[in-house]
Design a protein around this motif. Structure first.
Motif, PDB file in Angstrom:
ATOM      1  N   ARG A 134       0.827  -1.200   0.040  1.00 21.48           N
ATOM      2  CA  ARG A 134      -0.067   0.091  -0.164  1.00 21.48           C
ATOM      3  C   ARG A 134       0.975   1.169   0.049  1.00 21.48           C
ATOM      4  O   ARG A 134       0.594   2.347   0.677  1.00 21.48           O
ATOM      5  N   ALA A 150       3.718   1.689   1.433  1.00 19.48           N
ATOM      6  CA  ALA A 150       4.408   2.099   2.620  1.00 19.48           C
ATOM      7  C   ALA A 150       5.880   2.742   2.427  1.00 19.48           C
ATOM      8  O   ALA A 150       6.267   2.048   1.516  1.00 19.48           O
ATOM      9  N   HIS A 193      -4.235   2.463  -3.067  1.00 19.92           N
ATOM     10  CA  HIS A 193      -3.876   3.486  -2.109  1.00 19.92           C
ATOM     11  C   HIS A 193      -2.991   4.622  -2.631  1.00 19.92           C
ATOM     12  O   HIS A 193      -1.872   4.046  -3.199  1.00 19.92           O
ATOM     13  N   GLY A 216       1.607   5.422   4.620  1.00 24.99           N
ATOM     14  CA  GLY A 216       2.402   5.909   5.893  1.00 24.99           C
ATOM     15  C   GLY A 216       3.689   5.185   6.203  1.00 24.99           C
ATOM     16  O   GLY A 216       4.080   4.527   5.083  1.00 24.99           O
ATOM     17  N   ASP A 230       6.733   2.610   6.447  1.00 25.91           N
ATOM     18  CA  ASP A 230       6.663   1.339   6.630  1.00 25.91           C
ATOM     19  C   ASP A 230       7.011   0.687   8.116  1.00 25.91           C
ATOM     20  O   ASP A 230       7.784   1.154   8.761  1.00 25.91           O
ATOM     21  N   LEU A 260       9.908   1.607  11.032  1.00 29.07           N
ATOM     22  CA  LEU A 260       9.596   2.249  11.944  1.00 29.07           C
ATOM     23  C   LEU A 260      10.309   1.507  13.014  1.00 29.07           C
ATOM     24  O   LEU A 260      10.969   1.908  14.136  1.00 29.07           O
ATOM     25  N   ILE A 287      14.472   2.006  13.223  1.00 27.81           N
ATOM     26  CA  ILE A 287      14.844   3.205  13.170  1.00 27.81           C
ATOM     27  C   ILE A 287      15.787   3.454  14.363  1.00 27.81           C
ATOM     28  O   ILE A 287      16.571   4.266  14.493  1.00 27.81           O
ATOM     29  N   ILE A 294      15.931  10.951  11.814  1.00 22.67           N
ATOM     30  CA  ILE A 294      14.743  11.528  11.508  1.00 22.67           C
ATOM     31  C   ILE A 294      14.972  12.827  10.816  1.00 22.67           C
ATOM     32  O   ILE A 294      14.284  12.891   9.782  1.00 22.67           O
ATOM     33  N   GLY A 308       2.528   9.244   6.935  1.00 24.94           N
ATOM     34  CA  GLY A 308       3.689   9.685   6.227  1.00 24.94           C
ATOM     35  C   GLY A 308       3.171  10.137   4.864  1.00 24.94           C
ATOM     36  O   GLY A 308       3.798  11.238   4.091  1.00 24.94           O
ATOM     37  N   PHE A 323      -9.340   8.964   1.548  1.00 29.71           N
ATOM     38  CA  PHE A 323      -9.469   9.410   2.880  1.00 29.71           C
ATOM     39  C   PHE A 323      -8.040   9.599   3.537  1.00 29.71           C
ATOM     40  O   PHE A 323      -6.973   9.057   2.910  1.00 29.71           O
ATOM     41  N   GLU A 330      -0.196   9.524  13.190  1.00 27.13           N
ATOM     42  CA  GLU A 330       0.845   9.155  14.114  1.00 27.13           C
ATOM     43  C   GLU A 330       0.410   8.984  15.682  1.00 27.13           C
ATOM     44  O   GLU A 330       1.026   8.072  16.553  1.00 27.13           O
ATOM     45  N   LEU A 376      -0.136   5.838  17.022  1.00 33.07           N
ATOM     46  CA  LEU A 376       0.849   4.952  17.152  1.00 33.07           C
ATOM     47  C   LEU A 376       2.002   5.405  18.157  1.00 33.07           C
ATOM     48  O   LEU A 376       3.029   4.754  18.441  1.00 33.07           O
ATOM     49  N   ILE A 397       3.128   8.085  18.441  1.00 34.31           N
ATOM     50  CA  ILE A 397       4.256   9.152  17.740  1.00 34.31           C
ATOM     51  C   ILE A 397       3.805  10.503  17.737  1.00 34.31           C
ATOM     52  O   ILE A 397       2.637  10.499  17.456  1.00 34.31           O
ATOM     53  N   LEU A 450       7.532  14.190  10.368  1.00 30.51           N
ATOM     54  CA  LEU A 450       8.266  14.622   9.007  1.00 30.51           C
ATOM     55  C   LEU A 450       7.392  15.793   8.480  1.00 30.51           C
ATOM     56  O   LEU A 450       7.615  15.676   7.144  1.00 30.51           O
ATOM     57  N   ARG A 458     -10.017   9.611  10.646  1.00 29.85           N
ATOM     58  CA  ARG A 458     -10.125   9.353   9.251  1.00 29.85           C
ATOM     59  C   ARG A 458     -10.855  10.632   8.864  1.00 29.85           C
ATOM     60  O   ARG A 458     -11.940  10.950   9.134  1.00 29.85           O
TER      61      ARG A 458
HETATM   62  C1  LIG Z   1      10.524   8.348  12.766  1.00 31.23           C
HETATM   63  C2  LIG Z   1       8.923   8.257  12.342  1.00 31.23           C
HETATM   64  C3  LIG Z   1       8.785   8.661  11.027  1.00 31.23           C
HETATM   65  C4  LIG Z   1       7.503   8.807  10.301  1.00 31.23           C
HETATM   66  C5  LIG Z   1       6.439   8.533  11.004  1.00 31.23           C
HETATM   67  C6  LIG Z   1       5.319   8.150  10.387  1.00 31.23           C
HETATM   68  C7  LIG Z   1       4.118   7.791  11.047  1.00 31.23           C
HETATM   69  C8  LIG Z   1       2.898   7.254  10.255  1.00 31.23           C
HETATM   70  O1  LIG Z   1       3.246   7.007   8.953  1.00 31.23           O
HETATM   71  S1  LIG Z   1       1.704   6.768  10.870  1.00 31.23           S
HETATM   72  C9  LIG Z   1       0.752   5.642  10.029  1.00 31.23           C
HETATM   73  C10 LIG Z   1       1.290   4.125   9.751  1.00 31.23           C
HETATM   74  N1  LIG Z   1       0.297   3.613   8.874  1.00 31.23           N
HETATM   75  C11 LIG Z   1      -0.975   3.024   9.300  1.00 31.23           C
HETATM   76  O2  LIG Z   1      -1.258   2.951  10.380  1.00 31.23           O
HETATM   77  C12 LIG Z   1      -1.814   2.209   8.265  1.00 31.23           C
HETATM   78  C13 LIG Z   1      -1.652   0.917   8.010  1.00 31.23           C
HETATM   79  N2  LIG Z   1      -2.290   0.248   6.823  1.00 31.23           N
HETATM   80  C14 LIG Z   1      -3.617   0.515   6.918  1.00 31.23           C
HETATM   81  O3  LIG Z   1      -4.589   0.882   7.562  1.00 31.23           O
HETATM   82  C15 LIG Z   1      -4.197  -0.313   5.756  1.00 31.23           C
HETATM   83  O4  LIG Z   1      -3.095  -1.253   5.256  1.00 31.23           O
HETATM   84  C16 LIG Z   1      -4.765   0.570   4.330  1.00 31.23           C
HETATM   85  C17 LIG Z   1      -3.715   1.419   3.893  1.00 31.23           C
HETATM   86  C18 LIG Z   1      -5.867   1.370   5.012  1.00 31.23           C
HETATM   87  C19 LIG Z   1      -5.119  -0.427   3.226  1.00 31.23           C
HETATM   88  O5  LIG Z   1      -5.986  -1.442   3.827  1.00 31.23           O
HETATM   89  P1  LIG Z   1      -6.169  -3.019   2.819  1.00 31.23           P
HETATM   90  O6  LIG Z   1      -6.246  -2.375   1.272  1.00 31.23           O
HETATM   91  O7  LIG Z   1      -7.252  -3.465   3.393  1.00 31.23           O
HETATM   92  O8  LIG Z   1      -4.637  -3.530   2.841  1.00 31.23           O
HETATM   93  P2  LIG Z   1      -4.127  -4.279   3.946  1.00 31.23           P
HETATM   94  O9  LIG Z   1      -4.657  -5.676   3.950  1.00 31.23           O
HETATM   95  O10 LIG Z   1      -4.306  -3.743   5.326  1.00 31.23           O
HETATM   96  O11 LIG Z   1      -2.616  -4.289   3.713  1.00 31.23           O
HETATM   97  C20 LIG Z   1      -2.130  -5.033   2.630  1.00 31.23           C
HETATM   98  C21 LIG Z   1      -0.661  -5.372   2.992  1.00 31.23           C
HETATM   99  O12 LIG Z   1       0.077  -4.061   2.860  1.00 31.23           O
HETATM  100  C22 LIG Z   1       0.774  -4.122   4.318  1.00 31.23           C
HETATM  101  N3  LIG Z   1       0.735  -2.669   4.727  1.00 31.23           N
HETATM  102  C23 LIG Z   1      -0.212  -1.949   4.988  1.00 31.23           C
HETATM  103  N4  LIG Z   1       0.556  -0.703   5.374  1.00 31.23           N
HETATM  104  C24 LIG Z   1       1.559  -1.143   5.713  1.00 31.23           C
HETATM  105  C25 LIG Z   1       2.755  -0.224   6.440  1.00 31.23           C
HETATM  106  N5  LIG Z   1       2.489   0.926   6.804  1.00 31.23           N
HETATM  107  N6  LIG Z   1       4.045  -0.602   6.633  1.00 31.23           N
HETATM  108  C26 LIG Z   1       4.120  -2.109   6.263  1.00 31.23           C
HETATM  109  N7  LIG Z   1       3.163  -2.905   5.377  1.00 31.23           N
HETATM  110  C27 LIG Z   1       2.019  -2.173   5.236  1.00 31.23           C
HETATM  111  C28 LIG Z   1      -0.152  -5.050   4.961  1.00 31.23           C
HETATM  112  O13 LIG Z   1       0.704  -5.497   6.005  1.00 31.23           O
HETATM  113  C29 LIG Z   1      -0.390  -6.152   4.036  1.00 31.23           C
HETATM  114  O14 LIG Z   1       0.731  -6.972   3.956  1.00 31.23           O
HETATM  115  P3  LIG Z   1       0.299  -8.529   3.613  1.00 31.23           P
HETATM  116  O15 LIG Z   1       1.899  -8.975   3.462  1.00 31.23           O
HETATM  117  O16 LIG Z   1      -0.428  -8.631   2.508  1.00 31.23           O
HETATM  118  O17 LIG Z   1      -0.132  -8.921   4.856  1.00 31.23           O
END
Ligand SMILES: CC/C=C\C=C\CC(=O)SCCNC(=O)CCNC(=O)[C@H](O)C(C)(C)COP(=O)(O)OP(=O)(O)OC[C@H]1O[C@@H](n2cnc3c(N)ncnc32)[C@H](O)[C@@H]1OP(=O)(O)O
Length: 275
Positions: free
Chosen positions: A29, A31, A64, A68, A70, A74, A77, A97, A125, A143, A148, A151, A153, A157, A181
């Motif tokens: 997605r 990430a 998508h 955000g 990965d 995270l 780091i 960072i 992110g 959406f 953060e 989580l 945090i 960034l 959201r």
């Molecule tokens: C020093 C710090 C610096 C920066 C900090 C930034 C903070 C942030 O970015 S906070 C936000 C973190 N992200 C999230 O909380 C979002 C997590 N993901 C989701 O909510 C959902 O995946 C979705 C984006 C809404 C999409 O939903 P859907 O289409 O149903 O897909 P999924 O089945 O959930 O995911 C598919 C596949 O992608 C992997 N994945 C999704 N998001 C991440 C991610 N952020 N990091 C790594 N991988 C991610 C998910 O694990 C699935 O993997 P599979 O291997 O297929 O299981």
């Protein structure tokens, strides 16, 4: 064109001055991995240097825009060699960072306008990225979430610094404290995006048309507008006026001004040389 692991760059057609930059990890997605941050900085720098590129359209592949940071990135780091004391470990983390922040700020360093096209989720992110872009559009089903806080945090960034200037301090505070959201439509009402499109196809086409329109304008005036608006954001009125006076004392002597006036009088489209 340079190959990337997490990104893809496409020129729309051989004569087009619009380049499309894709976040390209659809299975995750889009990430943001450690590689992404290195590559994003390099890609924007290469587009900045590329004289064929006048405008950049930024999108995500798959369902998508961006999920955000990965989670693996995270987790890693805070890693540090076992020999590090706490201060050294903290200093390393601070540097890391700053590197991630710098990759997002590469959007602002790039002299060419960057148009963000958001479809699906734009989370954490992803919001850091779009708030650094110059123009933001989205689809109706997009959406957003300043996620953060959920989580544990404090966003670091750029969202907390850039979002208040875009949606207002109170709205930024509410979005960042709740992490809730919000829809593409609400993003439009808040001023985070300037247009909402019915579908991904109409978003791509709408952004392409705007990008082509900007790409046909004087490159000096376009890069000047981006540079001066960005600087003015961080200056008071007097400093901002002083900055543009100095800028234009160098730029008003351009061939672009002469050509633009001639073209207006002759009722034709102007042609400008590349930058
Ligand atoms: C020093 C710090 C610096 C920066 C900090 C930034 C903070 C942030 O970015 S906070 C936000 C973190 N992200 C999230 O909380 C979002 C997590 N993901 C989701 O909510 C959902 O995946 C979705 C984006 C809404 C999409 O939903 P859907 O289409 O149903 O897909 P999924 O089945 O959930 O995911 C598919 C596949 O992608 C992997 N994945 C999704 N998001 C991440 C991610 N952020 N990091 C790594 N991988 C991610 C998910 O694990 C699935 O993997 P599979 O291997 O297929 O299981």
């Amino acid at each position: 064109m340079q190959q990337y692991r997490t990104l893809q760059i496409l020129q729309k057609s051989p004569n087009s001055r619009v380049f499309h930059l894709y976040l390209n990890r659809p299975h995750h997605r889009n990430a943001l991995s450690r590689d992404f941050f290195t590559e994003f900085s390099a890609a924007l720098s290469s587009l900045d240097q590329n004289t064929d590129a006048a405008v950049i359209v930024l999108s995500g592949t798959g369902d998508h825009f961006c999920s955000g940071i990965d989670f693996k990135a995270l987790n890693s780091i805070t890693d540090h060699p076992p020999s590090f004391d706490r201060a050294r470990a903290n200093e390393k983390l601070r540097r890391e960072i700053k590197v991630l922040q710098d990759a997002i700020t590469a959007i602002e360093r790039c002299r060419k306008p960057v148009i963000a096209c958001v479809h699906g989720g734009c989370i954490g992110g992803g919001v850091d990225i779009v708030t650094a872009c110059d123009i933001r559009y989205c689809t109706q089903d997009a959406f957003f979430s300043v996620k953060e806080v959920d989580l544990g945090i404090t966003a670091d960034l750029g969202t907390l610094q850039r979002l208040p200037g875009i949606v207002g301090y109170g709205n930024a505070m509410e979005l960042a404290l709740t992490g809730r959201r919000f829809s593409g439509q609400e993003a439009k009402e808040l001023g985070l995006v300037s247009r909402v499109f019915a579908s991904k196809e109409s978003l791509d086409e709408g952004a392409r048309l705007v990008a082509e329109e900007i790409a046909a304008k004087s490159p000096l005036a376009v890069t000047g507008t981006k540079a001066v608006l960005l600087r003015s954001r961080d200056m008071n009125l007097e400093q901002g006026l002083d900055y543009i006076a100095t800028w234009n004392s160098a730029m008003l002597v351009s061939d672009d001004l002469t050509e633009a006036i001639k073209a207006q009088i002759q009722k034709r489209n102007p042609t400008f040389s590349k930058l």
